[in-house]
Write a protein that holds these residues in place. Structure first.
Motif, PDB file in Angstrom:
ATOM      1  N   ASP A  26       0.829  -1.203   0.000  1.00  0.00           N
ATOM      2  CA  ASP A  26       0.000   0.000   0.000  1.00  0.00           C
ATOM      3  C   ASP A  26       0.872   1.267   0.000  1.00  0.00           C
ATOM      4  O   ASP A  26       1.695   1.468   0.907  1.00  0.00           O
ATOM      5  CB  ASP A  26      -0.911  -0.011   1.227  1.00  0.00           C
ATOM      6  N   GLY A  27       0.655   2.119  -0.995  1.00  0.00           N
ATOM      7  CA  GLY A  27       1.487   3.318  -1.130  1.00  0.00           C
ATOM      8  C   GLY A  27       1.294   4.279   0.029  1.00  0.00           C
ATOM      9  O   GLY A  27       2.244   4.929   0.479  1.00  0.00           O
ATOM     10  N   GLY A  28       0.071   4.378   0.532  1.00  0.00           N
ATOM     11  CA  GLY A  28      -0.192   5.265   1.662  1.00  0.00           C
ATOM     12  C   GLY A  28       0.604   4.849   2.884  1.00  0.00           C
ATOM     13  O   GLY A  28       1.197   5.688   3.581  1.00  0.00           O
ATOM     14  N   ALA A  29       0.672   3.538   3.152  1.00  0.00           N
ATOM     15  CA  ALA A  29       1.431   3.045   4.309  1.00  0.00           C
ATOM     16  C   ALA A  29       2.921   3.338   4.135  1.00  0.00           C
ATOM     17  O   ALA A  29       3.623   3.632   5.106  1.00  0.00           O
ATOM     18  CB  ALA A  29       1.206   1.548   4.489  1.00  0.00           C
ATOM     19  N   THR A  37      -1.202  12.996  -3.416  1.00  0.00           N
ATOM     20  CA  THR A  37      -0.929  13.876  -4.558  1.00  0.00           C
ATOM     21  C   THR A  37       0.573  14.118  -4.721  1.00  0.00           C
ATOM     22  O   THR A  37       1.045  14.380  -5.819  1.00  0.00           O
ATOM     23  CB  THR A  37      -1.632  15.241  -4.383  1.00  0.00           C
ATOM     24  N   LEU A  38       1.334  14.014  -3.630  1.00  0.00           N
ATOM     25  CA  LEU A  38       2.791  14.215  -3.723  1.00  0.00           C
ATOM     26  C   LEU A  38       3.528  12.906  -4.010  1.00  0.00           C
ATOM     27  O   LEU A  38       4.318  12.823  -4.949  1.00  0.00           O
ATOM     28  CB  LEU A  38       3.317  14.846  -2.423  1.00  0.00           C
ATOM     29  N   SER A  40       2.490  10.081  -5.188  1.00  0.00           N
ATOM     30  CA  SER A  40       2.124   9.375  -6.422  1.00  0.00           C
ATOM     31  C   SER A  40       2.833   9.967  -7.647  1.00  0.00           C
ATOM     32  O   SER A  40       2.903   9.327  -8.686  1.00  0.00           O
ATOM     33  CB  SER A  40       0.612   9.399  -6.620  1.00  0.00           C
ATOM     34  N   ARG A  41       3.390  11.184  -7.516  1.00  0.00           N
ATOM     35  CA  ARG A  41       4.184  11.733  -8.628  1.00  0.00           C
ATOM     36  C   ARG A  41       5.507  10.992  -8.749  1.00  0.00           C
ATOM     37  O   ARG A  41       6.089  10.889  -9.819  1.00  0.00           O
ATOM     38  CB  ARG A  41       4.496  13.208  -8.380  1.00  0.00           C
ATOM     39  N   LYS A  42       6.011  10.502  -7.613  1.00  0.00           N
ATOM     40  CA  LYS A  42       7.300   9.778  -7.646  1.00  0.00           C
ATOM     41  C   LYS A  42       7.079   8.311  -7.976  1.00  0.00           C
ATOM     42  O   LYS A  42       7.850   7.718  -8.724  1.00  0.00           O
ATOM     43  CB  LYS A  42       7.992   9.885  -6.284  1.00  0.00           C
ATOM     44  N   ILE A  43       6.079   7.701  -7.352  1.00  0.00           N
ATOM     45  CA  ILE A  43       5.792   6.288  -7.613  1.00  0.00           C
ATOM     46  C   ILE A  43       4.282   6.154  -7.842  1.00  0.00           C
ATOM     47  O   ILE A  43       3.508   6.093  -6.882  1.00  0.00           O
ATOM     48  CB  ILE A  43       6.234   5.382  -6.434  1.00  0.00           C
ATOM     49  N   PRO A  44       3.855   6.125  -9.095  1.00  0.00           N
ATOM     50  CA  PRO A  44       2.415   6.033  -9.353  1.00  0.00           C
ATOM     51  C   PRO A  44       1.857   4.695  -8.868  1.00  0.00           C
ATOM     52  O   PRO A  44       2.445   3.651  -9.146  1.00  0.00           O
ATOM     53  CB  PRO A  44       2.321   6.119 -10.888  1.00  0.00           C
ATOM     54  N   PRO A  45       0.752   4.724  -8.126  1.00  0.00           N
ATOM     55  CA  PRO A  45       0.195   3.459  -7.632  1.00  0.00           C
ATOM     56  C   PRO A  45      -0.519   2.693  -8.739  1.00  0.00           C
ATOM     57  O   PRO A  45      -1.022   3.298  -9.690  1.00  0.00           O
ATOM     58  CB  PRO A  45      -0.794   3.911  -6.559  1.00  0.00           C
TER      59      PRO A  45
END
Ligand SMILES: [Zn+2]
Length: 285
Positions: A26-29, A37-38, A40-45
């Motif tokens: 999970d990207g949020g974790a 918004t920040l 996900s610019r570096k690592i799009p989920p």
């Protein structure tokens, strides 16, 4: 996919990435209180908000010793959790993965676990007929005593991260040494306290010919975490992570270290540069 080099030579030492596999988390974790918004610019989920992560291990050939840092995700997660993380089915144990990367697994005489979260020490042992055996029978294993004690505290906050079969059989057999504080494991290779992610996590440095390699473990799990305030939601002491990370990365810039990341799915080795906006940035080799 790996950007840049998969191995680096520093003085007499050769250091190579051994990627156990890629999994999805999970990207949020992974980015704690950083807005999507920040990050996900570096690592799009991808689907289910998951981002790719590597089980990254590093093999150091010193000439006299072969040191393996971390042992990946291992064979303990059940089918349901493997599916949740898109972990590939366990068709290959870690010694076979090491061999596929071109190294003799029997040459490994030292295994270092930066801490005992399952995704760092899962390949320490292999379960056969319900019994966990050392994956590297010749090796001496090392981790921090405080971390092993913490694993056994079974706190509701993080007990899910600990699987005793990854380390207790090795402690019981005497094959795993529990270290107290900073420790030179073999000449030039040090475990050094780097708290924040948890109380007793150790980073690993390898120094030869005046050059330093540093395995930052979960202090900087991915290059995207080089920004000091970008801290995972798992960290028990985030303020300490920010402080300790800033100290370590400042030294990395000053002394031109080459760094390795525990979970970056692309960058195996990077120099660290000061960055006017984010504090630090990765310069892949
Ligand atoms: Zn961890």
């Amino acid at each position: 996919m790996t950007t840049g080099e998969r191995s680096a030579v520093l003085g007499d030492f050769e250091i190579s990435l051994i990627r156990d596999s890629v999994y999805w988390w999970d990207g949020g974790a992974m980015f704690g209180d950083v807005p999507k918004t920040l990050w996900s610019r570096k690592i799009p989920p991808a689907d289910l908000n998951r981002i790719p992560a590597g089980f990254n291990c590093y093999l150091i050939s010193t000439g006299d010793h072969t040191v393996l840092i971390e042992t990946g995700g291992g064979d303990k997660p059940d089918a349901r959790s493997r599916e949740r993380m898109k972990m590939p089915p366990r068709t290959e144990e870690l010694p076979a993965v090491v061999a596929r990367h071109g190294f003799d697994p029997d040459a490994i005489d030292i295994v270092i676990n930066s801490h005992l979260h399952w995704d760092h020490c899962g390949g320490n042992t292999i379960v056969k007929n319900g019994c966990a055996h050392a994956a590297f029978p010749r090796a001496r294993y090392f981790t921090a005593r405080g971390e092993w004690e913490h694993a056994h505290e079974r706190l509701s906050r993080d007990s899910v991260s600990y699987i005793d079969a990854n380390y207790d059989p090795l402690v019981e057999s005497g094959q795993m040494t529990l270290v107290d504080g900073d420790c030179e494991v073999v000449p030039g290779v040090w475990m050094r306290r780097a708290p924040g992610h948890n109380r007793d996590m150790m980073a690993v440095t390898a120094q030869s010919g005046g050059r330093t390699f540093c395995f930052l473990s979960d202090l900087v799990p991915m290059a995207a975490h080089l920004q000091p305030t970008w801290v995972t939601a798992f960290d028990l002491y985030p303020l300490q992570t920010i402080e300790v990370k800033t100290q370590w990365l400042s030294a990395a810039v000053k002394e031109d270290w080459i760094c390795g990341f525990a979970h970056d799915s692309e960058i195996a080795f990077a120099r660290i540069a000061a960055h006017p906006k984010t504090g630090f940035a990765a310069v892949p080799l």
